[in-house]
Design a protein around this motif. Structure first.
Motif, short mmCIF file in Angstrom:
data_model
loop_
_atom_site.label_atom_id
_atom_site.label_comp_id
_atom_site.label_asym_id
_atom_site.label_seq_id
_atom_site.Cartn_x
_atom_site.Cartn_y
_atom_site.Cartn_z
N LEU A 31 24.20 32.55 73.55
CA LEU A 31 24.94 33.77 73.87
C LEU A 31 25.52 33.74 75.28
O LEU A 31 26.52 34.41 75.56
N ALA A 32 24.89 32.96 76.15
CA ALA A 32 25.42 32.85 77.53
C ALA A 32 26.81 32.23 77.54
O ALA A 32 27.57 32.45 78.49
N LEU A 33 27.14 31.48 76.50
CA LEU A 33 28.45 30.83 76.44
C LEU A 33 29.59 31.82 76.27
O LEU A 33 30.76 31.46 76.46
N VAL A 34 29.29 33.05 75.87
CA VAL A 34 30.32 34.09 75.73
C VAL A 34 29.98 35.33 76.55
O VAL A 34 30.68 36.34 76.48
N ALA A 35 28.91 35.27 77.35
CA ALA A 35 28.41 36.47 78.01
C ALA A 35 29.36 37.02 79.06
O ALA A 35 29.43 38.24 79.27
N PHE A 36 30.09 36.16 79.75
CA PHE A 36 31.02 36.63 80.78
C PHE A 36 32.38 37.03 80.20
O PHE A 36 33.20 37.63 80.90
N LEU A 37 32.60 36.71 78.94
CA LEU A 37 33.91 36.97 78.34
C LEU A 37 34.28 38.46 78.37
O LEU A 37 35.41 38.81 78.76
N PRO A 38 33.38 39.39 77.98
CA PRO A 38 33.74 40.81 78.08
C PRO A 38 34.04 41.24 79.51
O PRO A 38 34.97 42.04 79.74
N LEU A 39 33.29 40.74 80.48
CA LEU A 39 33.51 41.14 81.87
C LEU A 39 34.84 40.59 82.38
O LEU A 39 35.56 41.27 83.13
N LEU A 40 35.20 39.38 81.97
CA LEU A 40 36.50 38.82 82.34
C LEU A 40 37.63 39.64 81.74
O LEU A 40 38.66 39.88 82.39
N CYS A 41 37.45 40.09 80.50
CA CYS A 41 38.46 40.94 79.87
C CYS A 41 38.54 42.29 80.56
O CYS A 41 39.64 42.83 80.75
N ALA A 42 37.38 42.84 80.93
CA ALA A 42 37.37 44.11 81.65
C ALA A 42 38.07 43.97 83.00
O ALA A 42 38.82 44.87 83.43
N ASP A 43 37.85 42.85 83.66
CA ASP A 43 38.50 42.58 84.94
C ASP A 43 40.02 42.52 84.77
O ASP A 43 40.78 43.09 85.57
N ARG A 44 40.46 41.85 83.71
CA ARG A 44 41.90 41.74 83.43
C ARG A 44 42.50 43.12 83.11
O ARG A 44 43.58 43.46 83.59
N LEU A 45 41.78 43.92 82.34
CA LEU A 45 42.26 45.26 81.99
C LEU A 45 42.30 46.16 83.22
O LEU A 45 43.22 46.98 83.38
N ALA A 46 41.31 46.02 84.10
CA ALA A 46 41.30 46.81 85.33
C ALA A 46 42.51 46.50 86.20
O ALA A 46 43.09 47.41 86.83
N ASP A 47 42.91 45.23 86.23
CA ASP A 47 44.12 44.87 86.97
C ASP A 47 45.37 45.51 86.35
O ASP A 47 46.24 46.02 87.05
N THR A 48 45.41 45.50 85.01
CA THR A 48 46.57 46.06 84.32
C THR A 48 46.68 47.57 84.55
O THR A 48 47.77 48.10 84.79
N LEU A 49 45.53 48.25 84.49
CA LEU A 49 45.51 49.70 84.67
C LEU A 49 45.40 50.12 86.12
O LEU A 49 45.43 51.32 86.42
N LYS A 50 45.25 49.12 87.03
CA LYS A 50 45.07 49.39 88.45
C LYS A 50 43.88 50.33 88.69
O LYS A 50 43.96 51.30 89.45
N TYR A 51 42.80 50.00 87.99
CA TYR A 51 41.57 50.80 88.09
C TYR A 51 40.78 50.36 89.32
O TYR A 51 40.26 49.25 89.37
N ARG A 52 40.70 51.23 90.30
CA ARG A 52 40.15 50.84 91.60
C ARG A 52 38.63 50.84 91.65
O ARG A 52 38.05 50.38 92.63
N ARG A 53 37.99 51.37 90.64
CA ARG A 53 36.53 51.44 90.65
C ARG A 53 35.87 50.32 89.84
O ARG A 53 34.71 50.42 89.46
N PHE A 54 36.62 49.26 89.58
CA PHE A 54 36.04 48.17 88.81
C PHE A 54 34.88 47.51 89.56
O PHE A 54 33.95 46.98 88.94
N GLY A 55 34.90 47.53 90.89
CA GLY A 55 33.79 46.97 91.66
C GLY A 55 32.47 47.61 91.28
O GLY A 55 31.43 46.94 91.21
N LEU A 56 32.50 48.92 90.99
CA LEU A 56 31.29 49.62 90.56
C LEU A 56 30.88 49.16 89.16
O LEU A 56 29.68 48.99 88.89
N CYS A 57 31.85 48.91 88.29
CA CYS A 57 31.56 48.43 86.93
C CYS A 57 30.83 47.09 86.97
O CYS A 57 29.80 46.90 86.31
N GLN A 58 31.37 46.15 87.74
CA GLN A 58 30.77 44.82 87.78
C GLN A 58 29.40 44.87 88.44
O GLN A 58 28.46 44.19 88.00
#
Length: 544
Positions: A31-58
């Motif tokens: 499962l570790a082989l895909v574990a960062f995949l959701p966080l990488l997608c969330a990071d990409r979405l945060a850039d798209t939406l310009k969500y400034r509180r992503f640091g708190l999410c991570q």
């Protein structure tokens, strides 16, 4: 916008769950082989939406991962457990923040290469600092899935960290390309290359591992019969109400029962747990009533050697302290405390090794030139001797010899068994088998002792050495050179366990050359960091 934010938070939570499961559920390392995949997608979405509180999410993602897998530290020390969880999560979050910053300055896939190299460089550095807590090194995710990582004999645990990052990033490349509409813009060669890279990354390492597993033959130049004694003392009673003489009587009773009817001349290693003896003075070793009793018991079995843990002291009579970590015993006497392994037989020779990798707070005062004066001042203010432990380790690994000197052994004391490259020095010095002595009962019946056991399995693969592991309350076991537990004791039960250790002088690539993956990733991180700094400097000059 609200649904986008919710998606970011849910993806971050999913990564925390996927990262935690390999440490909590047997056989779930994949499962570790895909574990960062959701966080990488969330990071990409945060850039798209310009969500400034992503640091708190991570940060919350990393706190949840640390808390879910290492909460048991709080059973021994609440403050220390909370600090370990928060401090470790903060460092992980800092690595991710630097990656996010690099995306503004570096184009294409380079920031993602930077992220993987930086994370592994941080993991490698974590092995060597005074405040060291590398428990969640990514490669440890396969501690209960050792059939997938037989190639650790070449790469060590950080090879597993690299595999995890390559798998996550290759899948993210495909997913991001599909979702962002880039897939259509890629030519046929790029598409085939991306898919092929992802497939090879996911499946080549486990296939190679299974081939090594199936073709592996244990290396054995001789065998050493070994008896593990698990006395099963509650540690809070052991260091409180239960006297040393009573503990010794129980241990001797277990030992005599196990040895009854055996050939007295039989070459045998007897293994006891960490810090069993509490009355050992290294300057005068047989001043210890416990060691004298043990030696007396061995006269009936002159072929046997006993390796056991000791909370030992080295004493000095002098005007000034022999070291900054020494304690004033009064009357011009000083003492240095150690967590030691002692081996003895019926001869007058006693081997001793002092634990080098010490647990911060409970065994070690980190950065002593800074913290020892502070600790002294606080201790005087509060009217106690010391607030932090000050054990003194030794800088080099030394071997302990069983079977009348014919079987050189390495002994990793408790925490030391999570440091792969550290343990290679035992083998380079000639250890033909490994032992681990520990006392994991402070944590109670939690995932902690099972995680600790799994790391010993990884050491067996890296070193290709049989391991005999003795825990005060379990799990004690024999681990073969493939990292497979051959036999084990139950948890929290007084018992003995008998087996054999294959003795081998073979040295793996990892033993001979050390952590090549960690060194290469550190170099790559430094090169990209220099490129990033140069870009900042160039940009600053243009703005001026």
């Amino acid at each position: 916008m609200k649904s986008g934010r919710l998606t970011i938070w849910l993806l971050s939570l999913l990564s925390a769950v996927l990262l935690s499961l390999p440490w909590l559920v047997d056989g779930s390392g994949f499962l570790a082989l895909v574990a960062f995949l959701p966080l990488l997608c969330a990071d990409r979405l945060a850039d798209t939406l310009k969500y400034r509180r992503f640091g708190l999410c991570q940060f919350c993602c990393f706190v949840l991962w640390n808390a879910a897998t290492t909460f048991w530290v709080c059973n021994a020390t609440v403050g220390g457990g909370i600090f370990a969880i928060v401090a470790n999560a903060f460092q992980m979050s800092l690595v991710w923040e630097i990656f996010r910053f690099s995306k503004k300055r570096l184009g294409g896939a380079l920031p993602y290469v930077f992220l993987a190299a930086m994370w592994i460089a941080w993991e490698r550095r974590y092995f060597f600092v005074d405040i060291s807590w590398p428990w969640l090194t990514l490669g440890n995710a396969f501690g209960r899935s050792t059939h997938l990582v037989q190639w650790y004999e070449f790469t060590g645990t950080l090879g597993g960290s690299l595999w995890i990052w390559l798998a996550n990033l290759s899948l993210f490349l495909l997913l991001n390309g599909a979702l962002a509409g880039l897939w259509k813009a890629w030519n046929k060669v790029a598409r085939i290359g991306a898919v092929l890279f992802a497939l090879l990354t996911l499946f080549l390492p486990p296939v190679a591992s299974l081939l090594i597993w199936n073709g592996f033959s244990p290396r054995s130049e001789a065998k050493l019969k070994t008896l593990i004694v698990q006395p099963n003392f509650d540690p809070y009673e052991k260091f409180g109400s239960l006297s040393q003489s009573r503990q010794t009587d129980i241990f001797i009773s277990q030992l005599e029962s196990a040895l009854d009817g055996r050939d007295p001349q039989e070459q045998l290693l007897i293994l006891g747990p960490e810090t069993f003896c509490q009355d050992v003075i290294t300057n005068n070793i047989y001043q210890s009533p416990t060691l004298r009793t043990f030696r007396q018991s061995l006269y009936a079995h002159p072929g046997a050697s006993l390796l056991v843990g000791a909370a030992s002291w080295t004493t000095y009579s002098r005007r000034s302290a022999p070291s900054i970590l020494a304690r004033d015993l009064g009357g011009g006497n000083w003492g240095e405390s150690h967590n030691s392994a002692v081996i003895l037989d019926t001869s007058s020779t006693v081997g001793i090794y002092h634990k080098s990798k010490l647990v911060v707070g409970t065994e070690l005062t980190p950065y002593p030139k800074l913290f020892v004066p502070l600790d002294n001042a606080l201790s005087r203010l509060m009217g106690v001797n010391t607030l932090m432990a000050r054990n003194v380790g030794q800088s080099e690994r030394s071997l302990l010899y069983a079977a009348q000197g014919s079987a050189p052994l390495g002994c990793a004391i408790c925490y030391e068994s999570i440091y792969g490259e550290f343990c290679t020095e035992y083998v380079r010095k000639g250890a033909r088998a490994m032992t681990v002595i520990t006392n994991d009962a402070w944590w109670g019946d939690t995932p902690g002792y099972r995680q600790h056991l799994s790391y010993a399995c990884l050491r067996a693969i890296e070193l290709r050495r049989d391991i005999a592991r003795c825990g005060n309350t379990g799990i004690s076991c024999f681990i073969d050179q493939r990292g497979r537990i051959v036999s084990q004791t139950p948890w929290w039960e007084r018992c003995t366990l008998e087996g054999e250790l294959n003795l081998s002088s073979y040295q793996t690539f990892f033993v001979r050359h050390g952590d090549v993956v960690g060194r290469v990733c550190t170099l790559l991180f430094l090169l990209i960091a220099m490129l990033l700094v140069a870009g900042l400097f160039k940009g600053g000059r243009k703005e001026s």
